[in-house]
Design a protein around this motif. Structure first.
Motif, mmCIF file in Angstrom:
data_model
loop_
_atom_site.group_PDB
_atom_site.id
_atom_site.type_symbol
_atom_site.label_atom_id
_atom_site.label_comp_id
_atom_site.label_asym_id
_atom_site.label_seq_id
_atom_site.Cartn_x
_atom_site.Cartn_y
_atom_site.Cartn_z
ATOM 1 N N ALA A 183 -21.629 1.777 13.894
ATOM 2 C CA ALA A 183 -22.757 1.146 13.198
ATOM 3 C C ALA A 183 -24.005 1.167 14.075
ATOM 4 O O ALA A 183 -25.132 1.336 13.578
ATOM 5 C CB ALA A 183 -22.400 -0.287 12.821
ATOM 6 N N THR A 184 -23.821 1.039 15.388
ATOM 7 C CA THR A 184 -24.949 1.104 16.317
ATOM 8 C C THR A 184 -25.626 2.474 16.243
ATOM 9 O O THR A 184 -26.860 2.576 16.209
ATOM 10 C CB THR A 184 -24.464 0.849 17.756
ATOM 11 N N VAL A 186 -25.441 4.692 13.754
ATOM 12 C CA VAL A 186 -26.048 4.906 12.431
ATOM 13 C C VAL A 186 -27.329 4.089 12.286
ATOM 14 O O VAL A 186 -28.328 4.562 11.729
ATOM 15 C CB VAL A 186 -25.032 4.541 11.321
ATOM 16 N N TYR A 187 -27.314 2.871 12.814
ATOM 17 C CA TYR A 187 -28.497 2.008 12.685
ATOM 18 C C TYR A 187 -29.681 2.580 13.445
ATOM 19 O O TYR A 187 -30.840 2.344 13.085
ATOM 20 C CB TYR A 187 -28.175 0.595 13.173
ATOM 21 N N LEU A 188 -29.397 3.335 14.509
ATOM 22 C CA LEU A 188 -30.481 3.993 15.241
ATOM 23 C C LEU A 188 -31.258 4.919 14.313
ATOM 24 O O LEU A 188 -32.482 5.043 14.422
ATOM 25 C CB LEU A 188 -29.899 4.780 16.418
ATOM 26 N N ASN A 189 -30.555 5.566 13.370
ATOM 27 C CA ASN A 189 -31.213 6.429 12.384
ATOM 28 C C ASN A 189 -31.894 5.618 11.291
ATOM 29 O O ASN A 189 -33.039 5.887 10.914
ATOM 30 C CB ASN A 189 -30.206 7.379 11.754
ATOM 31 N N VAL A 190 -31.159 4.629 10.791
ATOM 32 C CA VAL A 190 -31.653 3.867 9.636
ATOM 33 C C VAL A 190 -32.849 3.002 9.990
ATOM 34 O O VAL A 190 -33.787 2.847 9.202
ATOM 35 C CB VAL A 190 -30.517 3.000 9.050
ATOM 36 N N SER A 191 -32.861 2.435 11.193
ATOM 37 C CA SER A 191 -33.906 1.481 11.571
ATOM 38 C C SER A 191 -35.270 2.130 11.738
ATOM 39 O O SER A 191 -36.300 1.448 11.628
ATOM 40 C CB SER A 191 -33.522 0.784 12.884
ATOM 41 N N THR A 213 -25.636 9.821 10.749
ATOM 42 C CA THR A 213 -25.145 9.676 9.384
ATOM 43 C C THR A 213 -24.535 11.004 8.945
ATOM 44 O O THR A 213 -24.920 12.068 9.438
ATOM 45 C CB THR A 213 -26.281 9.281 8.429
ATOM 46 N N SER A 255 -20.753 1.312 23.491
ATOM 47 C CA SER A 255 -22.031 1.620 22.825
ATOM 48 C C SER A 255 -22.938 2.428 23.739
ATOM 49 O O SER A 255 -23.568 3.412 23.310
ATOM 50 C CB SER A 255 -22.735 0.326 22.400
#
Length: 453
Positions: A183-184, A186-191, A213, A255
Motif C-alpha cells: 500500500a505504501t 501504491v500510495y506513492l503513485n496515487v498521492s 499499480t 518499506s
C-alpha cells in the motif's frame, strides 16, 4: 452422481482425513495438501468412474473432477475436518526437486487463487467492450464508467491480491504486513507526491519513482524480503516490548527496502520483461502462438500453464490487452473438442461415444481436463490430432493478430473477451480449429480403424 460416496472414496484414496492438511479447488480439480504423499493410492483414484485423472503437485495431489468439483468440495469440507499436523517428508521431497521446477510450482501456487478474480474482471471487461462497441450505453455516462471501473479495478490493484496470495504461500508471519507495505508503494503513485519528478530524495538517498499499480514483481520481491526480515527482527527484539516494536521495525525496514532498493529493481525487471515481450513474443507472434497452441494440452496436464500467468498479466499491464495467449488457448481447446468429437464419430463402442460426446461438449465450453484425461491421454491419435490442429490454429491466430481484451477460460461462452478490432479473426480461428481437430482425428483414427474401440 452420489457426492457423499464419491467424497468418501477420494478421501480414502488420498490416505484418509488424518493425512490431509488442506484441500482447495479450482474450476475442475480438487487440490490436496497432504502430510505424507506416500499414502496416496493413485491407481485407486484413477479407478473411480467420476475421476478422469490425477496430477501430482508439490506436497500433495490434484484430483480432476470436472464441472461438479464445487459440489464434491462442499461435501468433503462438510463431512471432514482436517488437521494441520505435518511431517518433514514433503519438505525433503521439495528440496530434492530441480530449482527451476520449484520456482515454477511456487509461481503457480501464488497465481492459482487469482484465477476467479481475473476471470470476473476479464468478462466484465468484455461486457464493457461490447457496450462501447455497439453503443448500448452512453460512454460518457456514469453507468458505463462504473462498469468500466469494475473491469479495471482488480488489475489496477493486483499488487495487493498478489501480495496476500504469495505471503500465504511462502509462509510469512503476517500477510497483512505485506499488504501494508505494498500500500505504501501504491500510495506513492496515487498521492501525486512525486509530481513530474523521476527521483525523490529520502534522507539524501535517491528514490526512483516507479509505477507500482498494475504490477506483480514488487509484491513477489516484498514477500521474499519479508520472510527473512521477520526472522531477523524476531531474534533481536526483546520479548518484553516485542508486541509493538517487532511490527513497527518490520513495517519501517521493509518499506524502506522496498522504496529505495527492491521497488526500483522490480521496476527495472518489469521494464526488461516488457522489452522481452516486445522483442520476442509480439514480434514473432505467429511462431509463439503456434508453439503454444500445439503444447497447450501438455502444459495444462502438467499445470505449467499457471506458471505463465505472470507473463500474461505483464502483457496486459503493458499493452492493455493480451496478444499471445487467448488465440492459441481458443485454438487448442477447440481443436481438442473437435478431435474428441471426431473420435466419437468413428468409435464403434457406445460407452466411448458417450464419453467423447460429453467431454467434447465441455471442452467447447472451456473445461478441458475431462476430455484430456478421459479421451486424449487414452487414445494417442486424439492427442496427436489435438496438438497438430491446435498448433495450426495457434499459428493462424498469430498470423491474423488475434487479441483478447479480458481473461477467461477459452470456450464458446467466453467469446466476448475477443470483442475488439480482431474479433472476426478470433471467430475464424475458433471455427477452423474445431474443423481441423475433427477432420485430423477422423483421418488418423480411420487409418487405424482396427484399433478403434
Amino acid at each position: 452422481m452420489n457426492f457423499e460416496e464419491l467424497s468418501n472414496q477420494i478421501i480414502e484414496k488420498v490416505g484418509g482425513a488424518e493425512n490431509v492438511k488442506k484441500v482447495t479447488h479450482c474450476s475442475t480439480r480438487l487440490r490436496f495438501q497432504l502430510n505424507d504423499v506416500s499414502k496416496i493410492d493413485k491407481e485407486g483414484l484413477k479407478q473411480i468412474p467420476e475421476v478422469p485423472g490425477v496430477k501430482d503437485q508439490k506436497g500433495g495431489i490434484q484430483v480432476i473432477i470436472g464441472q461438479q468439483v464445487d459440489d464434491v468440495y462442499e461435501m468433503i469440507t462438510k463431512t471432514y475436518t482436517f488437521g494441520e499436523n505435518t511431517t518433514n517428508t514433503n519438505q525433503k521431497q521439495e528440496r530434492g526437486k530441480n530449482p527451476f521446477i520449484r520456482f515454477m510450482n511456487l509461481l503457480a501456487d501464488c497465481f492459482v487463487p487469482l484465477i476467479p478474480v481475473l476471470i470476473a474482471a476479464g468478462l466484465t471487461s468484455a461486457v464493457s467492450t461490447l457496450i462501447s462497441t455497439f453503443g448500448w450505453l452512453d460512454t460518457e455516462g456514469t453507468t458505463y464508467q462504473i462498469i468500466d471501473l469494475l473491469a479495471d479495478a482488480p488489475l489496477y490493484f493486483i499488487p495487493f491480491i498478489i501480495a496476500h496470495s504469495a505471503a500465504k504461500r511462502i509462509g510469512v508471519k503476517n500477510p497483512y504486513m505485506t499488504m501494508a507495505v505494498i500500500a505504501t508503494l501504491v500510495y506513492l503513485n496515487v498521492s501525486g507526491i512525486a509530481g513530474e519528478e523521476t527521483y525523490l530524495s529520502f534522507f539524501g538517498l535517491p528514490l526512483r519513482v516507479a509505477t507500482y499499480t498494475s504490477s506483480i514483481v514488487p509484491a513477489l520481491l516484498c514477500v521474499f524480503a519479508q520472510k527473512y526480515i521477520e526472522l531477523g527482527i524476531h531474534k533481536i527484539t526483546p520479548k518484553a516490548i516485542s508486541t509493538f516494536l517487532e511490527p513497527l521495525l518490520t513495517y519501517l525496514l521493509l518499506s524502506m527496502i522496498m522504496l529505495i532498493i527492491l521497488g526500483p529493481i522490480a521496476a527495472y525487471i518489469s521494464d526488461g520483461l516488457a522489452w522481452v515481450l516486445q522483442a520476442t513474443v509480439n514480434s514473432n507472434k505467429w511462431l509463439v502462438c503456434g508453439v503454444l497452441g500445439a503444447l497447450m494440452v501438455p502444459l495444462i496436464s502438467t499445470g505449467l500453464h499457471y506458471s505463465l500467468m505472470p507473463v500474461l498479466i505483464a502483457n496486459f499491464m503493458v499493452l492493455g490487452y493480451d496478444t499471445f495467449w487467448a488465440g492459441p488457448s481458443f485454438a487448442s481447446n477447440m481443436a481438442l473438442a473437435g478431435a474428441v468429437l471426431g473420435y466419437a464419430f468413428v468409435s464403434k463402442k457406445q460407452d466411448m461415444k458417450e464419453v467423447c460426446i460429453t467431454t467434447g461438449t465441455t471442452a467447447l465450453l472451456g473445461i478441458t481436463e475431462p476430455a484430456i484425461y478421459s479421451v486424449a491421454f487414452v487414445n494417442r491419435k486424439v492427442l496427436y490430432s489435438c496438438c497438430i490442429a491446435g498448433g495450426l490454429g495457434g499459428l493462424l491466430s498469430g498470423w491474423l493478430g488475434v487479441n483478447s481484451y479480458g481473461m477467461a477460460p477459452a470456450g464458446l461462452t467466453s467469446i466476448p473477451v475477443l470483442a475488439g478490432p480482431t474479433f472476426v479473426n478470433g471467430i475464424i480461428t475458433i471455427v477452423i480449429s474445431i474443423i481441423l481437430g475433427f477432420v485430423i482425428s477422423v483421418v488418423l483414427n480411420k487409418a487405424g480403424e482396427k484399433n478403434v474401440q
